[in-house]
Design a protein around this motif. Structure first.
Motif, mmCIF file in Angstrom:
data_model
loop_
_atom_site.group_PDB
_atom_site.id
_atom_site.type_symbol
_atom_site.label_atom_id
_atom_site.label_comp_id
_atom_site.label_asym_id
_atom_site.label_seq_id
_atom_site.Cartn_x
_atom_site.Cartn_y
_atom_site.Cartn_z
ATOM 1 N N SER A 34 -7.334 13.768 88.183
ATOM 2 C CA SER A 34 -5.977 13.844 88.436
ATOM 3 C C SER A 34 -5.615 15.223 89.011
ATOM 4 C CB SER A 34 -5.162 13.505 87.502
ATOM 5 O OG SER A 34 -5.517 14.078 86.192
ATOM 6 N N ARG A 35 -6.267 16.422 88.649
ATOM 7 C CA ARG A 35 -6.048 17.826 88.755
ATOM 8 C C ARG A 35 -5.984 18.034 90.313
ATOM 9 N NH1 ARG A 35 -11.000 17.499 86.673
ATOM 10 N NH2 ARG A 35 -12.598 18.520 87.358
ATOM 11 N N PRO A 75 -10.010 6.626 87.264
ATOM 12 C CA PRO A 75 -11.323 7.515 86.730
ATOM 13 C C PRO A 75 -12.444 6.956 87.375
ATOM 14 C CG PRO A 75 -10.659 5.832 85.042
ATOM 15 C CD PRO A 75 -9.515 5.493 86.251
ATOM 16 N N ARG A 106 -6.245 7.245 92.556
ATOM 17 C CA ARG A 106 -6.082 7.969 91.211
ATOM 18 C C ARG A 106 -6.603 6.971 89.835
ATOM 19 N NH1 ARG A 106 0.211 9.252 92.368
ATOM 20 N NH2 ARG A 106 0.091 10.362 94.453
ATOM 21 N N PRO A 132 -15.567 8.780 81.128
ATOM 22 C CA PRO A 132 -14.812 8.471 82.366
ATOM 23 C C PRO A 132 -14.517 10.211 82.914
ATOM 24 C CG PRO A 132 -14.031 7.117 80.926
ATOM 25 C CD PRO A 132 -15.085 7.894 80.163
ATOM 26 N N ALA A 157 -11.456 1.073 87.623
ATOM 27 C CA ALA A 157 -12.138 1.927 87.354
ATOM 28 C C ALA A 157 -13.628 2.116 88.375
ATOM 29 C CB ALA A 157 -13.054 2.176 85.954
ATOM 30 N N ASP A 175 -12.010 12.276 84.890
ATOM 31 C CA ASP A 175 -10.582 12.500 85.529
ATOM 32 C C ASP A 175 -10.269 13.509 86.671
ATOM 33 O OD1 ASP A 175 -7.780 12.233 86.125
ATOM 34 O OD2 ASP A 175 -7.271 12.900 83.800
ATOM 35 N N GLU A 209 -4.914 16.150 92.631
ATOM 36 C CA GLU A 209 -4.162 15.040 93.467
ATOM 37 C C GLU A 209 -3.687 15.712 94.755
ATOM 38 O OE1 GLU A 209 0.099 12.573 92.363
ATOM 39 O OE2 GLU A 209 -1.384 13.397 90.638
#
Length: 254
Positions: free
Chosen positions: A181-182, A145, A143, A177, A35, A179, A184
């Motif tokens: 990832s959206r 958090p 990738r 955290p 992280a 994220d 990527e």
């Protein structure tokens, strides 16, 4: 092993007893796995107090000079910084940012925690400044958090430009955290990187309560120095003028 000795046997208990740092939201930091801990930066003491509130090691990058100084002093300095979770990075060249990102990637690939100050330098006036997008690029490429962190009170313990300040109880707050990832595959889109960085800085601002300035800290420091210089010059000119007028008055009186 030296890190744990340094943290728990040497410096850690002393800092805990004297300053009694208060921690909030430590449950947001995972017990294992990589992280990014993105924090505001008020003082050189930040990298001591923030990791002290966690049971896991937090690694930062530090100037290479701390690791290659000659003599006995250099040896102890190298052991201190290496043991306290620092890794060397040459920040003098144009590739300094890439070198820091490469070091961070290695740390995260090992499943460790990496600490970063998105502002890039300490705040000179306690305000929160615009974040650099390296933290966003790092989050997308690895990738992992991003956990926003706010330290409060370290600039009282160790103010900018001074080794020691006054006593206070530092507070370290960990946020939930984040994220990303959206996004990527968008690590080369500068608008996405700016959007992610601004989201991280907003969470840090919310946790710290600092006033936010949409300006890079380095530029703000330069502007502050320029204004201070102009003010000093204006004061000197006003004094010189006043002295000259007083001298003229004395001559007329005599």
């Amino acid at each position: 092993m030296f890190y744990w000795f340094l943290k728990w046997v040497a410096i850690g208990p002393l800092l805990r007893i004297v300053f009694r740092p208060h921690v909030e939201g430590a449950e947001h930091v995972p017990d294992d796995g990589a992280a990014i801990l993105a924090s505001n930066h008020l003082s050189y003491a930040d990298w001591l107090f923030m990791p002290l509130t966690l049971t896991r090691r937090v690694t930062f990058v530090a100037k290479a000079e701390y690791f290659n100084s000659p003599g006995i002093k250099g040896w102890f300095q190298k052991k201190f910084f290496a043991g306290s979770g620092q890794v060397p990075i040459d920040r003098s060249g144009a590739s300094a940012a890439e070198g820091a990102l490469s070091a961070a990637k290695r740390i995260l690939e090992q499943g460790d925690l990496f600490g970063i100050y998105p502002e890039g330098t300490r705040s000179h006036d306690g305000k929160l400044y615009r974040g650099k997008t390296g933290v966003a690029r790092l989050a997308l490429e690895t990738r992992v958090p991003v956990i926003p962190v706010a330290v409060v009170g370290t600039d009282v313990v160790a103010p900018p430009g001074k080794k020691f300040g006054t006593f206070t109880r530092p507070v370290v707050r960990f946020g939930r955290p984040l994220d990303f990832s959206r996004y990527e595959g968008m690590e080369n889109d500068r608008y996405i990187l700016r959007s992610i960085t601004d989201e991280i800085m907003y969470e840090i601002m919310r946790l710290s309560g600092q006033e936010y300035v949409d300006l890079y800290a380095t530029r703000a420091k330069e502007e502050s120095k320029r204004l201070d210089k102009e003010a000093a010059e204006a004061t000197a000119q006003a004094k010189a003028k006043a002295d000259a007028e007083a001298e003229d008055e004395q001559k007329k009186a005599s």
